[in-house]
Scaffold this motif. Structure first.
Motif, PDB file in Angstrom:
ATOM      1  N   VAL A   1      18.942  -5.620 -54.538  1.00  0.00           N
ATOM      2  CA  VAL A   1      19.334  -5.617 -53.098  1.00  0.00           C
ATOM      3  C   VAL A   1      20.157  -4.870 -52.267  1.00  0.00           C
ATOM      4  CG1 VAL A   1      20.354  -7.460 -51.729  1.00  0.00           C
ATOM      5  CG2 VAL A   1      18.609  -8.252 -53.511  1.00  0.00           C
ATOM      6  N   GLU A   2      21.112  -4.650 -53.384  1.00  0.00           N
ATOM      7  CA  GLU A   2      22.307  -3.117 -52.308  1.00  0.00           C
ATOM      8  C   GLU A   2      21.464  -1.510 -52.659  1.00  0.00           C
ATOM      9  OE1 GLU A   2      22.671  -5.605 -54.880  1.00  0.00           O
ATOM     10  OE2 GLU A   2      24.349  -6.915 -54.217  1.00  0.00           O
ATOM     11  N   SER A   3      20.609  -1.755 -53.545  1.00  0.00           N
ATOM     12  CA  SER A   3      19.632  -0.693 -53.034  1.00  0.00           C
ATOM     13  C   SER A   3      18.898  -0.753 -52.365  1.00  0.00           C
ATOM     14  CB  SER A   3      19.640  -0.072 -54.485  1.00  0.00           C
ATOM     15  OG  SER A   3      18.051   1.043 -54.666  1.00  0.00           O
ATOM     16  N   ALA A   4      18.358  -2.076 -51.909  1.00  0.00           N
ATOM     17  CA  ALA A   4      17.479  -1.330 -50.890  1.00  0.00           C
ATOM     18  C   ALA A   4      18.320  -1.519 -49.510  1.00  0.00           C
ATOM     19  CB  ALA A   4      17.120  -3.056 -50.992  1.00  0.00           C
ATOM     20  N   GLU A   5      19.272  -2.102 -49.085  1.00  0.00           N
ATOM     21  CA  GLU A   5      19.934  -2.094 -47.816  1.00  0.00           C
ATOM     22  C   GLU A   5      20.382  -1.000 -47.373  1.00  0.00           C
ATOM     23  OE1 GLU A   5      22.705  -6.766 -48.558  1.00  0.00           O
ATOM     24  OE2 GLU A   5      23.330  -4.439 -48.783  1.00  0.00           O
ATOM     25  N   ARG A   6      20.264  -0.248 -48.464  1.00  0.00           N
ATOM     26  CA  ARG A   6      20.841   1.354 -47.994  1.00  0.00           C
ATOM     27  C   ARG A   6      19.877   2.055 -48.063  1.00  0.00           C
ATOM     28  NH1 ARG A   6      24.625  -0.926 -51.253  1.00  0.00           N
ATOM     29  NH2 ARG A   6      26.984  -0.713 -51.630  1.00  0.00           N
ATOM     30  N   TYR A   7      18.953   2.479 -48.928  1.00  0.00           N
ATOM     31  CA  TYR A   7      17.861   2.994 -48.789  1.00  0.00           C
ATOM     32  C   TYR A   7      16.808   2.887 -47.323  1.00  0.00           C
ATOM     33  CZ  TYR A   7      16.594   4.503 -52.711  1.00  0.00           C
ATOM     34  OH  TYR A   7      16.322   5.413 -54.363  1.00  0.00           O
ATOM     35  N   VAL A   8      16.999   1.383 -46.988  1.00  0.00           N
ATOM     36  CA  VAL A   8      16.822   0.454 -45.603  1.00  0.00           C
ATOM     37  C   VAL A   8      17.401   1.738 -43.919  1.00  0.00           C
ATOM     38  CG1 VAL A   8      16.432  -1.209 -44.442  1.00  0.00           C
ATOM     39  CG2 VAL A   8      15.358  -1.096 -45.885  1.00  0.00           C
ATOM     40  N   ALA A   9      18.959   0.996 -44.331  1.00  0.00           N
ATOM     41  CA  ALA A   9      19.922   2.055 -43.469  1.00  0.00           C
ATOM     42  C   ALA A   9      19.225   3.535 -43.203  1.00  0.00           C
ATOM     43  CB  ALA A   9      21.059   2.164 -43.979  1.00  0.00           C
ATOM     44  N   CYS A  10      19.061   4.044 -44.846  1.00  0.00           N
ATOM     45  CA  CYS A  10      18.893   5.788 -44.158  1.00  0.00           C
ATOM     46  C   CYS A  10      17.713   5.543 -44.046  1.00  0.00           C
ATOM     47  CB  CYS A  10      19.028   6.186 -45.762  1.00  0.00           C
ATOM     48  SG  CYS A  10      20.527   6.100 -46.624  1.00  0.00           S
ATOM     49  N   MET A  11      16.889   4.711 -43.383  1.00  0.00           N
ATOM     50  CA  MET A  11      15.682   5.271 -42.582  1.00  0.00           C
ATOM     51  C   MET A  11      15.339   5.188 -41.731  1.00  0.00           C
ATOM     52  SD  MET A  11      12.876   4.999 -46.318  1.00  0.00           S
ATOM     53  CE  MET A  11      12.816   3.251 -46.944  1.00  0.00           C
TER      54      MET A  11
ATOM     55  N   GLY B   1      16.316   1.546 -40.388  1.00  0.00           N
ATOM     56  CA  GLY B   1      15.967   0.244 -40.236  1.00  0.00           C
ATOM     57  C   GLY B   1      14.991  -0.531 -40.472  1.00  0.00           C
ATOM     58  N   ALA B   2      15.373  -2.042 -40.729  1.00  0.00           N
ATOM     59  CA  ALA B   2      14.295  -2.690 -41.095  1.00  0.00           C
ATOM     60  C   ALA B   2      12.645  -2.270 -40.370  1.00  0.00           C
ATOM     61  CB  ALA B   2      14.141  -4.343 -41.126  1.00  0.00           C
ATOM     62  N   ASP B   3      12.865  -2.500 -38.769  1.00  0.00           N
ATOM     63  CA  ASP B   3      11.650  -2.290 -38.362  1.00  0.00           C
ATOM     64  C   ASP B   3      10.693  -0.737 -38.623  1.00  0.00           C
ATOM     65  OD1 ASP B   3      11.589  -4.629 -37.189  1.00  0.00           O
ATOM     66  OD2 ASP B   3      12.907  -4.157 -35.911  1.00  0.00           O
ATOM     67  N   ALA B   4      11.785   0.406 -38.398  1.00  0.00           N
ATOM     68  CA  ALA B   4      11.179   1.427 -39.035  1.00  0.00           C
ATOM     69  C   ALA B   4      11.057   1.641 -40.215  1.00  0.00           C
ATOM     70  CB  ALA B   4      12.390   2.603 -38.409  1.00  0.00           C
ATOM     71  N   VAL B   5      11.556   1.168 -41.208  1.00  0.00           N
ATOM     72  CA  VAL B   5      10.637   1.715 -42.448  1.00  0.00           C
ATOM     73  C   VAL B   5       8.863   0.481 -42.521  1.00  0.00           C
ATOM     74  CG1 VAL B   5      11.051   0.353 -45.326  1.00  0.00           C
ATOM     75  CG2 VAL B   5      12.320   0.994 -43.269  1.00  0.00           C
ATOM     76  N   VAL B   6       9.194  -0.645 -41.995  1.00  0.00           N
ATOM     77  CA  VAL B   6       7.696  -1.234 -41.788  1.00  0.00           C
ATOM     78  C   VAL B   6       6.394  -0.798 -41.735  1.00  0.00           C
ATOM     79  CG1 VAL B   6       6.962  -3.885 -40.774  1.00  0.00           C
ATOM     80  CG2 VAL B   6       9.142  -3.517 -41.525  1.00  0.00           C
ATOM     81  N   ALA B   7       7.044  -0.053 -40.051  1.00  0.00           N
ATOM     82  CA  ALA B   7       5.921   0.719 -38.986  1.00  0.00           C
ATOM     83  C   ALA B   7       5.418   1.502 -40.228  1.00  0.00           C
ATOM     84  CB  ALA B   7       6.705   1.515 -38.148  1.00  0.00           C
ATOM     85  N   LYS B   8       6.681   2.421 -40.989  1.00  0.00           N
ATOM     86  CA  LYS B   8       6.116   3.824 -41.823  1.00  0.00           C
ATOM     87  C   LYS B   8       5.649   3.412 -42.903  1.00  0.00           C
ATOM     88  CE  LYS B   8       7.170   7.583 -41.461  1.00  0.00           C
ATOM     89  NZ  LYS B   8       6.693   7.855 -40.932  1.00  0.00           N
ATOM     90  N   ALA B   9       5.692   1.437 -44.103  1.00  0.00           N
ATOM     91  CA  ALA B   9       4.545   0.949 -44.675  1.00  0.00           C
ATOM     92  C   ALA B   9       3.159   1.060 -44.287  1.00  0.00           C
ATOM     93  CB  ALA B   9       5.621   0.246 -45.370  1.00  0.00           C
ATOM     94  N   ARG B  10       2.968   0.524 -42.781  1.00  0.00           N
ATOM     95  CA  ARG B  10       1.915   0.496 -42.340  1.00  0.00           C
ATOM     96  C   ARG B  10       0.933   1.717 -42.106  1.00  0.00           C
ATOM     97  NH1 ARG B  10       4.378  -2.395 -37.921  1.00  0.00           N
ATOM     98  NH2 ARG B  10       4.375  -4.990 -38.676  1.00  0.00           N
TER      99      ARG B  10
END
Length: 625
Positions: free
Chosen positions: A396-406, A408-417
């Protein structure tokens, strides 16, 4: 897949060979009406492979779904397709020897009834467990109900009882929880759902039982005569199970291979979790089987899948299986010693062409990818030597940092698509998993990840991989499913030694809450402390044994207090009781209602101890935080 010989139908001919009759309908229920096995739910496998399944896994499922009573050789029958495993029947002079009575008493009883309906109501005169996994002993009471076991020998490899029960105690809750995902028993049986597990279809969910062995097989070459049938044993510890054995029937020229050689690549470590197996000794024991029995064997059968007939075919089958595990082991070590890590080896290693095109070494249950990681784990453990991986944040702690670096969540979801649309499902899953662990309530991430998992599952050749992906998608959509299989019923508990019962308490102590609690309890156990008395092997009365439990610094430790040099300081509480009374105390959490137990000292100490125990969560999430 173009290199796979789909036009070779030998396996289908062998899977159908000797067919006698089927259970119709192939549905088995518990006493309460609950369906615990439904092989008819796999009727959809009669169709052509859809685009929601790997063609090779679909083929394997078609083979494994075959169900009924089969004649293996004169006097040898198998019931297949009524559980994850097979039950084998050897006809003797007075009755029958049963080998591996499935997982559940209900499925085992149905299998025996199917045999008796064709061959007559022959009594069970011996029971053999090939190894210490639950799908090979759990249905024991289905073939030997209480009151029928007197004088019936029960054979197993040395160490069987310890390993059979301990696997269901120490890490049993986590293993059982993960097994729900591995076998996919909570998934719909459908072309886009559960289509098998490679080793068989799935696990039955009935009553697990255990009749303790009365005869130990302790060495290779040991011979026993059961009901007039001569059997020669080969002990194979550390292969597919910690306690396992092959055995040969000279009078039938038939070899039982337990689970050491089946029609797929097996696991070096299972996805449900287990002690890592030794691929090196696995290969050596298969080679020894060729040497010991190869020239005298006309048919080889196992506790899963269908037999192999013909002396040369058996030798080829065994030598190919031997080469598989030897190659897995040795090439992983070669690459490990060149500096590659487990994941790097998994991406690099390739089986020889002769093995790649061989159906019975395909990765339907174990996979080349996770098996080489298991070999790496056996030798070097979880750490790959890179200090960046020595002290990483938890998920959880690792994921929060990765998502912040990328961004935010919406941006990461778009990139994953984008990655998913480009066909890189593996990295899409990695990105979306970070979002879910950073924000489990992010609906778009959960939906996208569930879709990626389904696509990965539908493309997997490995049955457990498919089930894990599809169960992961189900958890994202519906929440964590409950575990259906109960591996710790009263008969299993009765098979535990006093030491194992204490260990089962020790792993439930809430350490931080117990830091400041100190207590000493003596358990004086009367009767037979090793295991349950059975009519087949009445336990001799023994002197009482004193077991000292000490809680100190949050750790519950145990010693036999009657041994020479044991401490003579008095315990805070001493209980004198039988093993059944001890089980009652542990099940009920105290002394109330347990008459006949002698006690001296402070009875409240038992309550203090029980107050510090936690109940395991039997439905913890796996793909969500």
């Amino acid at each position: 897949m173009s290199h796979l010989p789909f036009d070779d139908t030998t396996d289908f001919a062998n899977a159908d060979r000797g067919f006698v009759t089927a259970l119709d309908p192939a549905v088995i229920t518990a006493d309460d009406g609950r369906v615990i096995w439904d092989n008819d739910s796999y009727a959809f496998l009669d169709a052509e492979c859809p685009d929601t399944a790997h063609p090779s896994l679909w083929r394997q499922a078609q083979l494994c779904a075959r169900q009924g009573l089969y004649e293996v050789a004169e006097g040898i029958y198998q019931v297949r397709g009524l559980d994850l495993s097979n039950m084998t029947v050897i006809e003797g002079e007075r009755g029958i020897i049963v080998i591996d009575p499935l997982i559940s008493a209900e499925t085992a009883a149905a299998a025996l009834a199917l045999y008796r309906g064709h061959r007559g109501d022959r009594p069970v005169t011996a029971l053999i467990y090939t190894h210490s996994h639950g799908d090979h002993f759990g249905g024991a009471r289905g073939v030997l109900p209480r009151g029928t076991e007197e004088g019936v020998p029960v054979l197993a490899p040395a160490g069987f009882l310890e390993h059979a029960v301990s696997e269901n105690v120490y890490a049993g809750n986590a293993m059982t929880r993960r097994a729900t995902y591995m076998y996919g028993d909570r998934l719909a049986k459908a072309p886009d759902g559960q289509i098998g597990a490679g080793l068989g279809m799935t696990t039955s969910t009935g009553t697990i039982t255990l009749i303790p062995p009365t005869v130990d097989i302790t060495h290779t070459g040991q011979e026993e005569v059961l009901d007039g049938v001569r059997i020669v044993f080969q002990l194979t510890p550390g292969t597919e199970a910690p306690a396992e054995m092959n055995f040969f029937f000279p009078g039938h020229r038939a070899l039982c291979l337990a689970e050491n050689a089946t029609h797929n690549m097996h696991n070096i470590v299972t996805l449900r979790g287990a002690v890592v197996r030794d691929a090196r000794v696995w290969a050596r024991y298969l080679d020894e089987a060729v040497e010991l029995f190869g020239d005298a064997t006309d048919v080889a059968f196992a506790s899963h899948h269908w037999p192999t007939w013909g002396r040369e075919n058996v030798r080829d089958f065994l030598t190919t299986q031997r080469d598989l595990y030897a190659y897995l082991h040795d090439q992983t070590l070669r690459l490990l010693n060149a500096g590659l890590t487990g994941p790097e080896i998994a991406e690099t290693i390739q089986l020889p062409p002769a093995l790649e095109k061989c159906w019975h070494v395909r990765g339907y249950y174990g996979s080349l990818s996770h098996n080489v990681k298991a070999v790496y784990q056996r030798y070097l453990g979880w750490f790959d030597g890179n200090p960046a991986h020595l002290w990483e944040h938890p998920p959880v702690e690792s994921a929060e940092r990765y998502v912040a670096c990328m961004g935010g969540a919406d941006a990461v979801v778009a990139k994953a698509r984008d990655y998913a649309e480009a066909g890189d499902l593996r990295f899409a899953a990695t990105l979306l998993n970070h979002v879910v662990f950073a924000d489990a309530s992010h609906a778009a991430a959960r939906t996208e990840l569930a879709g990626v998992y389904r696509r990965l599952g539908h493309g997997a050749e490995n049955g457990p991989w498919r089930n894990f992906y599809l169960m992961g998608a189900q958890e994202l959509d519906e929440g964590a499913a409950t575990t259906a299989l109960d591996t710790m019923n009263p008969e299993m508990a009765m098979a535990l030694t006093v030491e194992q019962l204490v260990d089962s308490l020790a792993v439930r102590v809430d350490g931080p809450r117990a830091w400041d609690t100190e207590l000493v309890i003596d358990l004086v156990v009367t009767g037979s402390p090793a295991g349950p008395d059975t009519a087949a092997a009445p336990a001799s009365p023994s002197a009482p044994t004193r077991h000292r439990l000490t809680l100190h610094n949050g750790a519950l430790t145990h010693r036999t207090a009657d041994r020479p040099g044991a401490p003579r300081t008095p315990a805070g509480l001493t209980l004198t009781l039988t093993k059944p009374q001890l089980l009652s105390v542990l099940a009920g959490g105290g002394l109330d209602g347990n008459d006949g137990i002698e006690q001296s000292g402070d009875a409240s100490l038992l309550g203090e101890l029980f107050a510090l125990l936690v109940e395991p969560d039997t439905s913890f999430p796996i793909v969500t935080p």
